[in-house]
Design a protein around this motif. Structure first.
Motif, mmCIF file in Angstrom:
data_model
loop_
_atom_site.group_PDB
_atom_site.id
_atom_site.type_symbol
_atom_site.label_atom_id
_atom_site.label_comp_id
_atom_site.label_asym_id
_atom_site.label_seq_id
_atom_site.Cartn_x
_atom_site.Cartn_y
_atom_site.Cartn_z
ATOM 1 N N MET A 245 4.477 5.051 3.560
ATOM 2 C CA MET A 245 3.772 3.783 3.324
ATOM 3 C C MET A 245 4.238 2.762 4.360
ATOM 4 S SD MET A 245 3.636 1.432 -0.142
ATOM 5 C CE MET A 245 2.734 2.634 -1.118
ATOM 6 N N GLU A 246 3.298 2.254 5.149
ATOM 7 C CA GLU A 246 3.635 1.265 6.167
ATOM 8 C C GLU A 246 3.239 -0.118 5.663
ATOM 9 O OE1 GLU A 246 3.167 0.363 10.948
ATOM 10 O OE2 GLU A 246 1.819 1.809 9.982
ATOM 11 N N ILE A 247 4.212 -1.004 5.600
ATOM 12 C CA ILE A 247 3.997 -2.362 5.108
ATOM 13 C C ILE A 247 3.904 -3.282 6.312
ATOM 14 C CG2 ILE A 247 4.814 -4.149 3.543
ATOM 15 C CD1 ILE A 247 4.307 -1.312 2.298
ATOM 16 N N VAL A 248 2.755 -3.960 6.441
ATOM 17 C CA VAL A 248 2.511 -4.837 7.589
ATOM 18 C C VAL A 248 2.298 -6.250 7.058
ATOM 19 C CG1 VAL A 248 1.077 -5.261 9.608
ATOM 20 C CG2 VAL A 248 1.444 -2.907 8.803
ATOM 21 N N ILE A 249 3.232 -7.137 7.367
ATOM 22 C CA ILE A 249 3.177 -8.521 6.906
ATOM 23 C C ILE A 249 2.685 -9.376 8.068
ATOM 24 C CG2 ILE A 249 4.474 -10.434 5.888
ATOM 25 C CD1 ILE A 249 6.513 -8.281 4.929
ATOM 26 N N LEU A 250 1.563 -10.050 7.860
ATOM 27 C CA LEU A 250 0.887 -10.753 8.939
ATOM 28 C C LEU A 250 0.765 -12.243 8.630
ATOM 29 C CD1 LEU A 250 -1.814 -8.013 9.487
ATOM 30 C CD2 LEU A 250 0.062 -8.562 11.053
ATOM 31 N N PRO A 251 0.699 -13.082 9.659
ATOM 32 C CA PRO A 251 0.770 -14.526 9.453
ATOM 33 C C PRO A 251 -0.529 -15.186 9.018
ATOM 34 C CG PRO A 251 0.651 -14.041 11.798
ATOM 35 C CD PRO A 251 0.767 -12.714 11.092
#
Length: 260
Positions: A1-7
């Motif tokens: 699972m890849e968690i991508v936190i974006l602005p």
């Protein structure tokens, strides 16, 4: 699972649309899994923009919806077939005949559920499935307590889910009690799962999905067992994650050759 936190929502939309674009470009007959609700709307908006401004085509694709209300008449504005037409498919070159949904108005909904799973399999399976997450951790309409191996079937909505969806109807009384939904086992057969969540209201559910135990109490936690899951979050939705700093670090140092 890849968690991508974006602005920003714009960044979430761009990354989500990139995933769909790769599938459209990379397969002769791509199969998209489409979700309704507010979570995927930024991605749909970016896909529509790319179709209009950059020539992205959906003409060779098929699409399958996650779920449908039971008992709404055909053409009802809040049936999910109509919602997805309004939000995406009528704005791109994806023919109505290539968009499939569970038949919530069937005389035999149990049989309709089995036939829907068969139709997905006959199309070769879903290449990329868009998902949102409910405030109680549900995915599609797999409410807490759902079997982690479930197939497409009828489910009874919780009061929380009915209240969450009442904004789309004239009143809470108009929200159906039952839905026909892809099961967690059905969803997990898609080759790539792309989940979008934004806002602090989703933070607890996201934390349970990503860092909690795999449990029917949080149905979305079963995604931990899938080999290719991408989770796109804003800062608010990621605010309860204990390893948020690591997820940001890992994405910042992602190999340039590795896509989502």
């Amino acid at each position: 699972m890849e968690i991508v936190i974006l602005p920003s929502e714009a960044e979430i939309a761009r990354h989500g649309a990139d995933v769909v674009a790769r599938v459209l470009a990379g397969r002769d007959r791509p199969v998209l899994g489409l979700a309704t609700g507010s979570s995927p709307l930024p991605v749909y908006g970016e896909l529509i923009r790319r179709h209009r401004e950059e020539g992205m085509s959906f003409a060779h694709a098929e699409a399958f919806l996650l779920d449908e209300y039971v008992g709404l008449p055909a053409g009802h504005p809040e049936s999910y077939r109509e919602v997805i037409r309004r939000e995406l498919t009528s704005h791109v070159d994806l023919e109505d005949a290539h968009v499939h949904g569970p038949d919530g108005s069937a005389a035999d909904v149990a049989r309709a559920a089995r036939e829907y799973d068969d139709a997905i399999a006959a199309a070769g399976g879903v290449d990329v499935q868009l998902l949102g997450i409910g405030t109680d951790g549900h995915v599609a309409f797999n409410e807490p307590g759902s079997s982690l191996a479930s197939r497409t079937r009828v489910k009874t909505l919780t009061e929380q889910t009915r209240r969450d969806n009442a904004r789309f109807f004239d009143s809470l009384d108009d929200v159906p009690w039952h839905v026909l939904t892809q099961g967690l086992g059905t969803i997990r057969e898609a080759r790539h799962l792309l989940l979008v969540a934004t806002g602090e209201g989703k933070a607890d559910a996201v934390a349970g999905m990503v860092e909690g135990p795999v449990s029917a109490f949080c149905p979305a936690s079963v995604l931990q067992l899938h080999p290719h899951v991408t989770v796109l979050l804003d800062d608010a939705a990621a605010s309860r994650l204990r390893l948020a700093d690591y997820y940001r670090h890992a994405f910042a140092h992602k190999p340039t050759w590795q896509s989502l």
